[in-house]
Design a protein around this motif. Structure first.
Motif, PDB file in Angstrom:
ATOM      1  N   VAL A   1      56.730  63.543  45.902  1.00 38.87           N
ATOM      2  CA  VAL A   1      57.421  62.374  46.440  1.00 38.87           C
ATOM      3  C   VAL A   1      56.610  61.784  47.592  1.00 38.87           C
ATOM      4  O   VAL A   1      55.664  62.406  48.093  1.00 38.87           O
ATOM      5  N   HIS A   2      56.991  60.589  48.006  1.00 40.68           N
ATOM      6  CA  HIS A   2      56.511  59.988  49.263  1.00 40.68           C
ATOM      7  C   HIS A   2      57.295  60.681  50.381  1.00 40.68           C
ATOM      8  O   HIS A   2      58.491  60.440  50.553  1.00 40.68           O
ATOM      9  N   PRO A   3      56.675  61.565  51.156  1.00 36.92           N
ATOM     10  CA  PRO A   3      57.460  62.434  52.038  1.00 36.92           C
ATOM     11  C   PRO A   3      58.182  61.706  53.163  1.00 36.92           C
ATOM     12  O   PRO A   3      59.309  62.082  53.510  1.00 36.92           O
ATOM     13  N   LEU A   4      57.565  60.687  53.750  1.00 33.72           N
ATOM     14  CA  LEU A   4      58.235  59.983  54.845  1.00 33.72           C
ATOM     15  C   LEU A   4      59.420  59.179  54.334  1.00 33.72           C
ATOM     16  O   LEU A   4      60.485  59.157  54.971  1.00 33.72           O
ATOM     17  N   ASN A   5      59.267  58.536  53.202  1.00 34.28           N
ATOM     18  CA  ASN A   5      60.397  57.780  52.658  1.00 34.28           C
ATOM     19  C   ASN A   5      61.537  58.707  52.236  1.00 34.28           C
ATOM     20  O   ASN A   5      62.714  58.320  52.284  1.00 34.28           O
ATOM     21  N   TYR A   6      61.197  59.923  51.824  1.00 29.89           N
ATOM     22  CA  TYR A   6      62.257  60.893  51.538  1.00 29.89           C
ATOM     23  C   TYR A   6      62.998  61.263  52.823  1.00 29.89           C
ATOM     24  O   TYR A   6      64.239  61.338  52.837  1.00 29.89           O
TER      25      TYR A   6
ATOM     26  N   ARG B   1      60.314  59.972  66.187  1.00 28.37           N
ATOM     27  CA  ARG B   1      60.978  59.183  65.157  1.00 28.37           C
ATOM     28  C   ARG B   1      61.437  60.114  64.033  1.00 28.37           C
ATOM     29  O   ARG B   1      60.901  61.209  63.866  1.00 28.37           O
ATOM     30  N   VAL B   2      62.401  59.665  63.259  1.00 27.47           N
ATOM     31  CA  VAL B   2      62.840  60.399  62.068  1.00 27.47           C
ATOM     32  C   VAL B   2      61.634  60.675  61.174  1.00 27.47           C
ATOM     33  O   VAL B   2      60.843  59.774  60.884  1.00 27.47           O
ATOM     34  N   GLY B   3      61.447  61.937  60.780  1.00 23.72           N
ATOM     35  CA  GLY B   3      60.322  62.299  59.922  1.00 23.72           C
ATOM     36  C   GLY B   3      58.981  62.243  60.612  1.00 23.72           C
ATOM     37  O   GLY B   3      57.938  62.227  59.947  1.00 23.72           O
ATOM     38  N   PHE B   4      58.961  62.294  61.924  1.00 23.18           N
ATOM     39  CA  PHE B   4      57.711  62.185  62.690  1.00 23.18           C
ATOM     40  C   PHE B   4      56.758  63.341  62.433  1.00 23.18           C
ATOM     41  O   PHE B   4      55.545  63.158  62.359  1.00 23.18           O
ATOM     42  N   GLY B   5      57.292  64.556  62.267  1.00 22.47           N
ATOM     43  CA  GLY B   5      56.449  65.742  62.155  1.00 22.47           C
ATOM     44  C   GLY B   5      55.980  65.979  60.734  1.00 22.47           C
ATOM     45  O   GLY B   5      55.680  65.046  59.982  1.00 22.47           O
ATOM     46  N   ALA B   6      55.916  67.251  60.338  1.00 24.53           N
ATOM     47  CA  ALA B   6      55.405  67.605  59.017  1.00 24.53           C
ATOM     48  C   ALA B   6      56.187  66.930  57.901  1.00 24.53           C
ATOM     49  O   ALA B   6      55.627  66.635  56.835  1.00 24.53           O
ATOM     50  N   SER B   7      57.471  66.637  58.111  1.00 23.81           N
ATOM     51  CA  SER B   7      58.289  66.033  57.064  1.00 23.81           C
ATOM     52  C   SER B   7      57.785  64.656  56.652  1.00 23.81           C
ATOM     53  O   SER B   7      58.007  64.233  55.519  1.00 23.81           O
ATOM     54  N   GLY B   8      57.116  63.952  57.548  1.00 17.09           N
ATOM     55  CA  GLY B   8      56.616  62.627  57.215  1.00 17.09           C
ATOM     56  C   GLY B   8      55.128  62.554  56.999  1.00 17.09           C
ATOM     57  O   GLY B   8      54.573  61.456  56.838  1.00 17.09           O
ATOM     58  N   ARG B   9      54.439  63.710  56.971  1.00 14.02           N
ATOM     59  CA  ARG B   9      52.974  63.691  56.909  1.00 14.02           C
ATOM     60  C   ARG B   9      52.402  64.556  55.796  1.00 14.02           C
ATOM     61  O   ARG B   9      51.189  64.565  55.579  1.00 14.02           O
ATOM     62  N   ASN B  10      53.211  65.321  55.108  1.00 12.75           N
ATOM     63  CA  ASN B  10      52.719  66.370  54.211  1.00 12.75           C
ATOM     64  C   ASN B  10      52.256  65.816  52.867  1.00 12.75           C
ATOM     65  O   ASN B  10      52.290  64.602  52.627  1.00 12.75           O
ATOM     66  N   GLY B  11      51.847  66.713  51.974  1.00 10.39           N
ATOM     67  CA  GLY B  11      51.350  66.314  50.669  1.00 10.39           C
ATOM     68  C   GLY B  11      52.422  65.880  49.692  1.00 10.39           C
ATOM     69  O   GLY B  11      52.101  65.421  48.594  1.00 10.39           O
ATOM     70  N   GLY B  12      53.690  66.011  50.058  1.00  8.63           N
ATOM     71  CA  GLY B  12      54.779  65.529  49.218  1.00  8.63           C
ATOM     72  C   GLY B  12      55.108  66.397  48.024  1.00  8.63           C
ATOM     73  O   GLY B  12      55.893  65.991  47.161  1.00  8.63           O
ATOM     74  N   GLN B  13      54.549  67.607  47.955  1.00  9.11           N
ATOM     75  CA  GLN B  13      54.753  68.433  46.766  1.00  9.11           C
ATOM     76  C   GLN B  13      56.091  69.177  46.827  1.00  9.11           C
ATOM     77  O   GLN B  13      56.413  69.821  47.824  1.00  9.11           O
ATOM     78  N   VAL B  14      56.831  69.082  45.732  1.00 10.61           N
ATOM     79  CA  VAL B  14      58.134  69.742  45.599  1.00 10.61           C
ATOM     80  C   VAL B  14      57.928  70.891  44.622  1.00 10.61           C
ATOM     81  O   VAL B  14      58.088  70.749  43.405  1.00 10.61           O
ATOM     82  N   GLY B  15      57.530  72.043  45.160  1.00 15.30           N
ATOM     83  CA  GLY B  15      57.080  73.146  44.326  1.00 15.30           C
ATOM     84  C   GLY B  15      58.194  74.062  43.867  1.00 15.30           C
ATOM     85  O   GLY B  15      59.305  74.061  44.407  1.00 15.30           O
ATOM     86  N   SER B  16      57.868  74.867  42.865  1.00 13.66           N
ATOM     87  CA  SER B  16      58.816  75.859  42.332  1.00 13.66           C
ATOM     88  C   SER B  16      58.731  77.152  43.130  1.00 13.66           C
ATOM     89  O   SER B  16      57.690  77.493  43.696  1.00 13.66           O
TER      90      SER B  16
ATOM     91  N   ASP C   1      40.549  54.690  53.913  1.00 13.28           N
ATOM     92  CA  ASP C   1      41.358  53.692  54.625  1.00 13.28           C
ATOM     93  C   ASP C   1      42.299  54.302  55.665  1.00 13.28           C
ATOM     94  O   ASP C   1      42.649  53.653  56.649  1.00 13.28           O
ATOM     95  N   HIS C   2      42.751  55.531  55.425  1.00 17.26           N
ATOM     96  CA  HIS C   2      43.699  56.181  56.341  1.00 17.26           C
ATOM     97  C   HIS C   2      43.302  57.649  56.493  1.00 17.26           C
ATOM     98  O   HIS C   2      42.862  58.279  55.532  1.00 17.26           O
ATOM     99  N   ALA C   3      43.464  58.179  57.697  1.00 22.38           N
ATOM    100  CA  ALA C   3      43.209  59.600  57.951  1.00 22.38           C
ATOM    101  C   ALA C   3      44.190  60.063  59.019  1.00 22.38           C
ATOM    102  O   ALA C   3      44.311  59.435  60.070  1.00 22.38           O
ATOM    103  N   TRP C   4      44.881  61.174  58.751  1.00 21.77           N
ATOM    104  CA  TRP C   4      45.876  61.637  59.708  1.00 21.77           C
ATOM    105  C   TRP C   4      45.994  63.153  59.663  1.00 21.77           C
ATOM    106  O   TRP C   4      45.611  63.800  58.701  1.00 21.77           O
ATOM    107  N   GLY C   5      46.520  63.685  60.736  1.00 18.31           N
ATOM    108  CA  GLY C   5      46.799  65.109  60.818  1.00 18.31           C
ATOM    109  C   GLY C   5      48.250  65.332  61.157  1.00 18.31           C
ATOM    110  O   GLY C   5      48.979  64.404  61.527  1.00 18.31           O
ATOM    111  N   GLY C   6      48.679  66.569  61.039  1.00 16.27           N
ATOM    112  CA  GLY C   6      50.045  66.912  61.381  1.00 16.27           C
ATOM    113  C   GLY C   6      50.171  68.402  61.608  1.00 16.27           C
ATOM    114  O   GLY C   6      49.273  69.174  61.263  1.00 16.27           O
ATOM    115  N   THR C   7      51.272  68.787  62.191  1.00 12.94           N
ATOM    116  CA  THR C   7      51.510  70.183  62.527  1.00 12.94           C
ATOM    117  C   THR C   7      52.621  70.739  61.656  1.00 12.94           C
ATOM    118  O   THR C   7      53.732  70.219  61.632  1.00 12.94           O
ATOM    119  N   LEU C   8      52.296  71.760  60.890  1.00  7.24           N
ATOM    120  CA  LEU C   8      53.300  72.495  60.134  1.00  7.24           C
ATOM    121  C   LEU C   8      53.467  73.864  60.787  1.00  7.24           C
ATOM    122  O   LEU C   8      52.956  74.102  61.887  1.00  7.24           O
TER     123      LEU C   8
END
Length: 433
Positions: free
Chosen positions: A191-196, A69-84, A340-347
């Motif tokens: 940000v909310h990474p999956l919604n982005y 699915r769109v954003g299935f991988g790290a793009s939809g699972r990460n910490g959402g940080q938009v760093g400098s 309530d939720h626990a998940w992993g992902g591959t970066l």
């Protein structure tokens, strides 16, 4: 092991808080039959979707192939940080590529942050940008380095958004009492990474790109017109972009030798209500200074979203147990709180933690290996890849100068060596070295 299928159900998002709160995005049909495109993109994460958007805006016919699915991988699972900045600090980049290119890389990273905010606003995406990322230091030496780095960025790069924090100041922001100090970057955010990712997909579709989900690529035939095959169809194209990151597998050995997939894990607590003030005094995101980094923030409904822990295998471990341990080291008062939720992902990481921009062939480009710094940089990578396809490769060439050597032993030995390195550095973390 095929990481596309090792830990997840085919065509489904993982059981994350992000998936539970995602914006509406109906499933898209898989590729059927033989089709033609100017550009074929493999992977519908930030890199692929951003490239699709910017290429479609140029009037090119773009087809994106996504295994799930769109954003299935790290793009939809990460910490959402938009760093400098880039993944490495400017001192390291100046030593690696020289002052001129280091300044260009800083400018690109600033553009990447602006892109995220700008695209969210321009396309009315279903996601909000929250300003602020704090870096929490465990030792006095790290605090001293953080203060010196803030001074350097202000003096040499004109960046005045990074504020050094004393022990008392960080204790007011993060009421756990375990940190020696740190810094707060008001120019960064989260940000909310999956919604982005869904927002990027909607924007790309609006520009004319075609996205096929459940279309895992099984074979690539290189040539003047590459042919990209799936189980039910194939795309013949003039240009090919590989945007697979940690899910590249064996599709392209040149990339696989330089880019290592690793797993990371996040939990979401039950809503904390007034107890959220025990976690953060402001709605900023946080990352600490351990090598096996911990990172966290509060969700819109006042859950603690906490990422961390270590696991040396491609199969996911007991995620709650893995992440709860570092979470309680920082917030022991949350011992009674339900998960309530626990998940992993591959970066994906590289040897140097620099992103890997690679021209695999004259008409085949790849960008990946963002090493945990990908929300902004992967978005920018998509724009840079689109420019390179259009014949404007100067910025692609700047990024490709970043050292990303092959892992010793190539793809075959990279994993055992990573296990040894991570074991050593996690031991240092535990010893406080």
């Amino acid at each position: 092991m095929n990481l596309l299928h090792a830990n997840d159900r085919a065509g489904e998002y993982p059981p994350s808080w992000y998936a539970a709160t995602r914006a509406d995005f109906p499933a898209l049909p898989p590729l059927q039959g033989a089709v033609r495109a100017d550009v074929c993109i493999v992977g519908a994460g930030y890199t692929g979707l951003s490239a699709a958007l910017h290429l479609a805006e140029r009037g090119l016919k773009v087809i994106v192939l996504e295994a799930h699915r769109v954003g299935f991988g790290a793009s939809g699972r990460n910490g959402g940080q938009v760093g400098s900045g880039q993944r490495l600090d400017q001192d390291a980049l100046e030593a690696a590529v020289g002052l001129d290119d280091a300044r260009k890389l800083w400018g690109l990273a600033q553009e990447a942050k602006d892109m995220v905010r700008g695209l969210i606003a321009q396309h009315d995406m279903p996601v909000r940008f929250y300003p602020g990322i704090a870096h929490a230091c465990w030792s006095a030496g790290e605090v001293k380095h953080a203060a010196a780095y803030a001074d350097k960025l202000r003096r040499d790069y004109g960046y005045d958004q990074l504020e050094a924090l004393s022990k008392d100041q960080i204790a007011r922001l993060i009421p756990s009492g375990v940190f020696a100090g740190g810094e707060l970057d008001r120019g960064a955010g989260h940000v909310h990474p999956l919604n982005y990712a869904i927002g990027l997909a909607r924007a790309a579709q609006g520009a004319g790109a075609v996205i096929h989900e459940r279309s895992e690529v099984t074979k690539i035939t290189h040539g003047a017109q590459p042919v990209v095959a799936t189980a039910q169809g194939q795309v013949t194209c003039d240009h090919l972009i590989l945007a697979c990151n940690g899910y590249m597998g064996s599709l392209e050995p040149q990339v696989a030798a330089r880019v290592m997939p690793i797993n990371n894990f996040i939990v979401a607590t039950e809503p904390l209500g007034d107890r959220a003030r025990e976690v953060l005094a402001e709605p900023v995101a946080v990352a600490d200074t351990k090598f096996v980094v911990n990172y966290w923030r509060l969700s819109e409904d006042n859950r603690l979203l906490f990422g961390g822990g270590e696991s040396y295998g491609y199969r996911f471990p007991d995620i709650v147990k893995t992440v709860r341990k570092p979470m309680l080291e920082i917030y022991p008062g949350l011992r009674d709180v339900k998960i309530d939720h626990a998940w992993g992902g591959t970066l994906a990481i590289t040897m140097t933690r620099n992103p890997c921009f690679l021209r695999v062939a004259p008409n085949v480009l790849s960008a990946s290996g963002y090493s945990g710094h990908g929300v902004a940089l992967a978005t920018l990578a998509g724009r840079i890849l689109a420019e390179a396809v259009a014949g404007q490769a100067e910025r692609f060439d700047v990024m490709s100068k970043l050292p990303t050597p092959r892992f010793p032993g190539g793809a075959a030995l990279r994993w055992p060596m990573l296990v040894l390195a991570m074991t050593w550095y996690s031991m240092r973390d535990r010893l406080g070295l």
